[in-house]
Design a protein around this motif. Sequence first.
Motif, PDB file in Angstrom:
ATOM      1  N   LEU A  43      14.092  18.709  28.122  1.00  0.00           N
ATOM      2  CA  LEU A  43      13.633  17.477  28.984  1.00  0.00           C
ATOM      3  C   LEU A  43      12.348  17.784  29.465  1.00  0.00           C
ATOM      4  N   LYS A  47       9.168  15.067  28.325  1.00  0.00           N
ATOM      5  CA  LYS A  47       8.378  14.063  29.348  1.00  0.00           C
ATOM      6  C   LYS A  47       7.145  13.790  28.914  1.00  0.00           C
ATOM      7  N   ARG A  54       9.834  11.355  20.864  1.00  0.00           N
ATOM      8  CA  ARG A  54      11.184  11.721  21.528  1.00  0.00           C
ATOM      9  C   ARG A  54      12.381  11.316  20.555  1.00  0.00           C
ATOM     10  N   TYR A 242      18.184   6.802  26.592  1.00  0.00           N
ATOM     11  CA  TYR A 242      18.697   7.324  27.929  1.00  0.00           C
ATOM     12  C   TYR A 242      18.093   8.736  28.286  1.00  0.00           C
ATOM     13  N   ILE A 243      17.673   9.576  27.128  1.00  0.00           N
ATOM     14  CA  ILE A 243      17.030  10.733  27.343  1.00  0.00           C
ATOM     15  C   ILE A 243      15.754  10.489  27.789  1.00  0.00           C
ATOM     16  N   TYR A 246      15.311   9.236  31.457  1.00  0.00           N
ATOM     17  CA  TYR A 246      15.457  10.616  32.246  1.00  0.00           C
ATOM     18  C   TYR A 246      13.802  11.214  32.103  1.00  0.00           C
ATOM     19  N   CYS A 247      13.476  11.406  31.034  1.00  0.00           N
ATOM     20  CA  CYS A 247      12.004  12.087  30.933  1.00  0.00           C
ATOM     21  C   CYS A 247      10.928  11.391  31.836  1.00  0.00           C
ATOM     22  N   SER A 257      13.416  18.223  38.378  1.00  0.00           N
ATOM     23  CA  SER A 257      14.297  18.839  37.058  1.00  0.00           C
ATOM     24  C   SER A 257      15.558  19.212  37.338  1.00  0.00           C
ATOM     25  N   ALA A 279      24.557  11.158  25.647  1.00  0.00           N
ATOM     26  CA  ALA A 279      23.481  11.832  26.146  1.00  0.00           C
ATOM     27  C   ALA A 279      23.852  12.818  27.463  1.00  0.00           C
ATOM     28  N   ARG A 280      24.665  12.466  28.203  1.00  0.00           N
ATOM     29  CA  ARG A 280      25.165  13.289  29.215  1.00  0.00           C
ATOM     30  C   ARG A 280      25.853  14.472  28.639  1.00  0.00           C
ATOM     31  N   VAL A 284      21.826  15.855  29.715  1.00  0.00           N
ATOM     32  CA  VAL A 284      21.111  14.962  30.381  1.00  0.00           C
ATOM     33  C   VAL A 284      21.889  14.942  31.791  1.00  0.00           C
TER      34      VAL A 284
END
Length: 494
Positions: A43, A47, A54, A242-243, A246-247, A257, A279-280, A284
């Motif tokens: 992650l 970012k 990504r 989704y990832i 979060y980034c 973080s 993703a979780r 994530v």
Amino acid sequence: MQYISTRNKERQYSASQAIAQGLAPDGGLITPAYIPKLPRSALEDLKSMSYQQRAVYIMKLFLDEFSVKELTDFANAAYGPEKFDTPAVAPVHKLDRETHCLELWHGPTCAFKDMALQMLPHLLTGSLTKLEEDKTVCILVATSGDTGKGALEGFRDVSRTRILVFYPKDGVSQVQQLQMVTQEGGNVAVCAVKGNFDDAQSGVKQLFSDESLRLELAKQGYFFSSANSINWGRVLPQLVYYISAYCDLLRDGEVESGQPINVCVPTGNFGNILAAYYARDMGVPIQKLICASNQNNVLTDFLRTGVYNKGRTFYQTCSPSMDILISSNLERLLLSLTQSDQEVRDYMKLLNQQGSYQISARVHGKLQRLFAGYCCDDSQTKRVIGQIYSRFDYLIDPHTAVAFDALDQYRQETGDATTALVVSTASPFKFCDSVLEGIGAPAQGEGLDLLDALAGRTGLPVPAPLAGLRDKKVRFTQVVEKDSLVDAVRGLLE
């Protein structure tokens, strides 16, 4: 990586086979044998990358048959500036310190389906090449509104493909219908179905399982595949945003973080929120998955009771992409939670034969630790559109409004102030009548005239893909009974 059917873990498929076939021969959904974990520093590393970079990083974890160069070419073609109106592709919009909105409607059809359906044609044609498949793929799609246009646009004039989209007559918005019936391309067709989305979806699944039809088409040089979210090639690109979101929150200093977030998703067929669940699972830090439904609240009831019952009144709502009573992608979640293809087979058999099933207490406990479900009706949906516009000067469509209402219900019920990401699935200009009513400007006129009315009221520009509908000619007017979809398929391939 190997892939399996949700109803038979013994038979395995490569990634190319999973994407090319779309649906397993046993009627199950082809899904990864396991979900890979993100490396510890992923992650932080991601970012600073572009959305395209990504996408390559994440999809490569699932697609070992494809090279980084292939995936890079795919991502640049799918998410480039000629397709999306922002370099961010899927930007995160901050409303306040605890609430952010993931905008997934900046693509060519102004809906979140573009995020997957601009990538799927590249994955599919690449898979056909790897499989040395010489037949032409006939892509069948059932749509509750946005998938149809997204698939048509994505596969328009793609070589060795034909695509046929079925939509429920009188069950989509006027703009959604115009987007589909004016679709350009020599390999596309669109057909209305007398019935609702579930009728169209069930009809498409029956076509996939019709062995005699499959043999008939094979003799003509065709085979079936799907662009619905039953195809893994549709779900995988959805994990990316989704990832990526979060980034973005990490990059912009909105979270630290490892800090958890909640995600609230408006969903009908369960594919969008399933991607958040995956993703979780990859790592994530998503704490709670909030499932938002309209008046067709079959998922809300399921999450609360553990009973899935499709035998209920079907409502046509102002958020038509969620007007669904049979949520196909739930089957993938059930396999993940039960780890038993036999258990999933039993549930799906009960759903088909009796119209309902009840999961075990053990599985229901797992479900409730991960998910929360809420719903609202049309009147509340429109109120929320007005509230968000008044409070934040931010315009949202009805589906996104359902999600904001679900988040508000969740926060009031639990007191959970965790930073939340609300998924915005469509441009408000696709649902002008409801949006105008929501912001206190009753719609006068219909169809494309309302685009100008909403633009005039808000000062926002009409998205170019929607403004361009004025110059397009209606090409498709066919309507079929819900048990006659095969006639439309034969017509497409004649």
